[in-house]
Design a protein around this motif. Structure first.
Motif, PDB file in Angstrom:
ATOM      1  N   ILE A 145      26.707  57.993  52.401  1.00 26.33           N
ATOM      2  CA  ILE A 145      25.333  57.742  51.960  1.00 26.33           C
ATOM      3  C   ILE A 145      24.995  58.509  50.686  1.00 26.33           C
ATOM      4  N   PRO A 146      25.334  59.807  50.575  1.00 26.84           N
ATOM      5  CA  PRO A 146      25.110  60.491  49.296  1.00 26.84           C
ATOM      6  C   PRO A 146      25.821  59.819  48.121  1.00 26.84           C
ATOM      7  N   LEU A 147      27.035  59.302  48.350  1.00 26.49           N
ATOM      8  CA  LEU A 147      27.786  58.672  47.260  1.00 26.49           C
ATOM      9  C   LEU A 147      27.200  57.317  46.870  1.00 26.49           C
ATOM     10  N   ILE A 148      26.542  56.648  47.824  1.00 21.58           N
ATOM     11  CA  ILE A 148      25.805  55.421  47.497  1.00 21.58           C
ATOM     12  C   ILE A 148      24.576  55.763  46.665  1.00 21.58           C
ATOM     13  N   THR A 149      23.813  56.752  47.106  1.00 18.45           N
ATOM     14  CA  THR A 149      22.542  57.063  46.447  1.00 18.45           C
ATOM     15  C   THR A 149      22.726  57.661  45.058  1.00 18.45           C
ATOM     16  N   ASN A 150      23.853  58.380  44.837  1.00 14.69           N
ATOM     17  CA  ASN A 150      24.049  58.973  43.501  1.00 14.69           C
ATOM     18  C   ASN A 150      24.821  58.052  42.558  1.00 14.69           C
ATOM     19  N   GLY A 151      25.168  56.847  43.029  1.00  8.53           N
ATOM     20  CA  GLY A 151      25.798  55.854  42.164  1.00  8.53           C
ATOM     21  C   GLY A 151      27.306  55.931  42.058  1.00  8.53           C
ATOM     22  N   THR A 152      27.947  56.817  42.819  1.00  4.69           N
ATOM     23  CA  THR A 152      29.409  56.937  42.749  1.00  4.69           C
ATOM     24  C   THR A 152      30.085  55.691  43.300  1.00  4.69           C
ATOM     25  N   ILE A 153      29.574  55.172  44.425  1.00  3.55           N
ATOM     26  CA  ILE A 153      30.113  53.926  44.979  1.00  3.55           C
ATOM     27  C   ILE A 153      28.997  52.881  45.021  1.00  3.55           C
ATOM     28  N   ASP A 154      29.395  51.608  44.982  1.00  7.10           N
ATOM     29  CA  ASP A 154      28.426  50.519  44.967  1.00  7.10           C
ATOM     30  C   ASP A 154      28.180  49.941  46.359  1.00  7.10           C
ATOM     31  N   LEU A 155      29.202  49.958  47.201  1.00  8.63           N
ATOM     32  CA  LEU A 155      29.104  49.499  48.583  1.00  8.63           C
ATOM     33  C   LEU A 155      29.945  50.434  49.440  1.00  8.63           C
TER      34      LEU A 155
ATOM     35  N   ARG B 285      18.234  55.467  58.595  1.00 16.14           N
ATOM     36  CA  ARG B 285      19.077  55.290  57.409  1.00 16.14           C
ATOM     37  C   ARG B 285      18.435  54.331  56.415  1.00 16.14           C
ATOM     38  N   GLN B 286      17.686  53.350  56.911  1.00 14.07           N
ATOM     39  CA  GLN B 286      17.063  52.388  55.995  1.00 14.07           C
ATOM     40  C   GLN B 286      15.963  53.015  55.148  1.00 14.07           C
ATOM     41  N   LYS B 287      15.577  54.245  55.447  1.00 18.25           N
ATOM     42  CA  LYS B 287      14.638  54.958  54.583  1.00 18.25           C
ATOM     43  C   LYS B 287      15.330  55.451  53.316  1.00 18.25           C
ATOM     44  N   VAL B 288      16.676  55.497  53.357  1.00 19.37           N
ATOM     45  CA  VAL B 288      17.463  56.058  52.248  1.00 19.37           C
ATOM     46  C   VAL B 288      18.339  55.014  51.576  1.00 19.37           C
ATOM     47  N   VAL B 289      18.937  54.114  52.375  1.00 19.72           N
ATOM     48  CA  VAL B 289      19.842  53.088  51.852  1.00 19.72           C
ATOM     49  C   VAL B 289      19.466  51.734  52.455  1.00 19.72           C
ATOM     50  N   ALA B 290      20.104  50.697  51.948  1.00 16.61           N
ATOM     51  CA  ALA B 290      19.929  49.354  52.499  1.00 16.61           C
ATOM     52  C   ALA B 290      21.228  48.920  53.159  1.00 16.61           C
ATOM     53  N   PHE B 291      21.167  47.829  53.919  1.00 14.28           N
ATOM     54  CA  PHE B 291      22.343  47.297  54.592  1.00 14.28           C
ATOM     55  C   PHE B 291      22.457  45.802  54.344  1.00 14.28           C
ATOM     56  N   ALA B 292      23.685  45.334  54.227  1.00 14.83           N
ATOM     57  CA  ALA B 292      23.938  43.905  54.173  1.00 14.83           C
ATOM     58  C   ALA B 292      23.761  43.331  55.582  1.00 14.83           C
ATOM     59  N   PRO B 293      23.705  42.008  55.727  1.00 15.69           N
ATOM     60  CA  PRO B 293      23.561  41.412  57.054  1.00 15.69           C
ATOM     61  C   PRO B 293      24.631  41.917  58.029  1.00 15.69           C
ATOM     62  N   THR B 294      24.226  42.131  59.249  1.00 13.86           N
ATOM     63  CA  THR B 294      25.088  42.728  60.278  1.00 13.86           C
ATOM     64  C   THR B 294      26.415  41.992  60.412  1.00 13.86           C
TER      65      THR B 294
ATOM     66  N   ARG C 260      19.402  51.230  48.003  1.00 11.80           N
ATOM     67  CA  ARG C 260      18.020  50.784  48.154  1.00 11.80           C
ATOM     68  C   ARG C 260      17.405  50.511  46.786  1.00 11.80           C
ATOM     69  N   ASP C 261      16.356  49.733  46.770  1.00 11.32           N
ATOM     70  CA  ASP C 261      15.604  49.485  45.529  1.00 11.32           C
ATOM     71  C   ASP C 261      16.471  48.873  44.424  1.00 11.32           C
ATOM     72  N   ASP C 262      17.441  48.059  44.822  1.00  6.03           N
ATOM     73  CA  ASP C 262      18.254  47.303  43.869  1.00  6.03           C
ATOM     74  C   ASP C 262      18.321  45.873  44.395  1.00  6.03           C
ATOM     75  N   PRO C 263      17.179  45.171  44.354  1.00  4.20           N
ATOM     76  CA  PRO C 263      17.072  43.863  45.020  1.00  4.20           C
ATOM     77  C   PRO C 263      18.025  42.797  44.498  1.00  4.20           C
ATOM     78  N   GLU C 264      18.334  42.824  43.198  1.00  4.51           N
ATOM     79  CA  GLU C 264      19.203  41.783  42.648  1.00  4.51           C
ATOM     80  C   GLU C 264      20.634  41.918  43.174  1.00  4.51           C
ATOM     81  N   PHE C 265      21.127  43.150  43.249  1.00  4.67           N
ATOM     82  CA  PHE C 265      22.478  43.364  43.764  1.00  4.67           C
ATOM     83  C   PHE C 265      22.519  43.054  45.261  1.00  4.67           C
ATOM     84  N   LYS C 266      21.515  43.501  45.990  1.00  3.43           N
ATOM     85  CA  LYS C 266      21.463  43.215  47.424  1.00  3.43           C
ATOM     86  C   LYS C 266      21.428  41.704  47.663  1.00  3.43           C
ATOM     87  N   LYS C 267      20.651  40.995  46.854  1.00  2.00           N
ATOM     88  CA  LYS C 267      20.551  39.544  46.989  1.00  2.00           C
ATOM     89  C   LYS C 267      21.916  38.887  46.795  1.00  2.00           C
ATOM     90  N   ALA C 268      22.682  39.364  45.813  1.00  2.00           N
ATOM     91  CA  ALA C 268      23.999  38.793  45.534  1.00  2.00           C
ATOM     92  C   ALA C 268      24.970  39.051  46.683  1.00  2.00           C
TER      93      ALA C 268
END
Length: 313
Positions: free
Chosen positions: A93-103, A114-123, A234-242
């Motif tokens: 989660i820290p590596l997602i939030t600081n931009g080191t990894i994308d997924l 966790r959804q307060k900090v990151v987002a999730f793709a469909p289960t 989180r807060d990256d709607p275009e990437f999440k949408k893709a």
């Protein structure tokens, strides 16, 4: 070629490719660098792990690669490097939030905290938290662990859950935190812990891959329902949408059935063990109507409202 870099080439391109100047967030980063970075695990069999050739593979990685191919196509890129970065339950989660990894492509529980900090793709999977112990320990339920040593993996929702239950039920357990699933299993194997609390699918996989699979048992008592999802920023709607659109297509088209069978109903490397875990009714329902809900109640095979309606009839 490095084991951590895979070239994705030859994907069909949209005629009206998205231009870099119009992009923001992760999509812009991927377009500018020509690279998507995936967080992967060393021992989360069969989701994300290192095989005997020191290559990362697994169910979650296959799904992330589907998403990567879709992003490449959307961005109109003739090739895309996929960089794989090892993560743990505590670092992903820290590596997602600081931009080191994308997924983060592993076995992550999607929950409200966790959804307060990151987002999730469909289960992508649904599991339950149980205990693994040696048969000789005669552990049937969590109550049998009173005063004994239990281990879970650092950074997981299970470690927090066990800590809470230990206090609520006055069990007096000694709780240990392992750096990863392999270390936690080793603690039970060597007698440093009596039981390992974790998602049942991971426990089944670790036991099946061990030196003496028949020495272990997994409790039937389910402590929680755990929906798994690929972690996104989180807060990256275009990437999440893709990403979400790519996985939704895999699920609803039925392509997921082949991918699931590859990892849960067939021999898998490195030992050729077949986990033989059929797709549950709950997971089938989640694939028919993809959702990123963190609520365990959302994953009933038959929704509660439908059950109540049937009773009235």
């Amino acid at each position: 070629m490095s084991k951590c870099v895979v070239a994705l080439i030859g994907a069909g391109l949209f005629a009206g490719a998205v231009q870099a100047a119009e992009l923001t967030g992760t999509l812009k980063k991927i377009k500018d660098t020509g690279t998507i970075t995936l967080g992967v695990r060393d021992s989360s069999i069969p989701f994300s792990y290192l095989d005997d050739k020191q290559s990362y593979q697994g169910y979650s990685i296959d799904l992330c690669m589907k998403a990567a191919t879709a992003v490449q196509k959307q961005l109109g890129m003739t090739s895309l490097n996929v960089k794989m970065v090892p993560v743990t339950s505590a670092t992903r989660i820290p590596l997602i939030t600081n931009g080191t990894i994308d997924l983060s492509c592993d076995s992550a529980t999607n929950n409200a905290e966790r959804q307060k900090v990151v987002a999730f793709a469909p289960t992508m999977f649904i599991t339950a938290n149980r205990l693994l112990a040696k048969k000789s320990s005669n552990i049937k339920t969590l109550a049998d662990m009173k005063g004994k040593t239990i281990v879970s993996t650092s950074g997981t929702s299970m470690l927090k859950q066990i800590t809470i239950l230990n206090g609520e039920r006055n069990l007096g357990m000694n709780i240990l935190a392992a750096k990863d699933h392999a270390e936690a299993f080793l603690m039970v194997e060597t007698g440093r812990a009596v039981a390992f609390s974790m998602d049942d699918i991971l426990l089944f996989s670790l036991a099946a891959s061990s030196k003496a699979p028949n020495d272990y048992t997994i409790t039937s008592e389910a402590l929680s329902v755990e929906p798994y999802g690929i972690i996104e920023r989180r807060d990256d709607p275009e990437f999440k949408k893709a990403v979400d659109a790519a996985l939704t297509h895999v699920y609803k088209s039925g392509e997921i059935n082949k991918i699931y069978a590859k990892w849960f109903l067939s021999p898998i490397p490195p030992k050729g063990i077949n986990l033989n875990v059929p797709m549950s009714a709950e997971l089938k329902a989640a694939f028919a109507k993809p959702t990123d809900s963190p609520d365990p109640a959302a994953y009933a095979a038959v929704p509660e409202a439908q059950k109540q309606s049937s009773k009235k009839k």
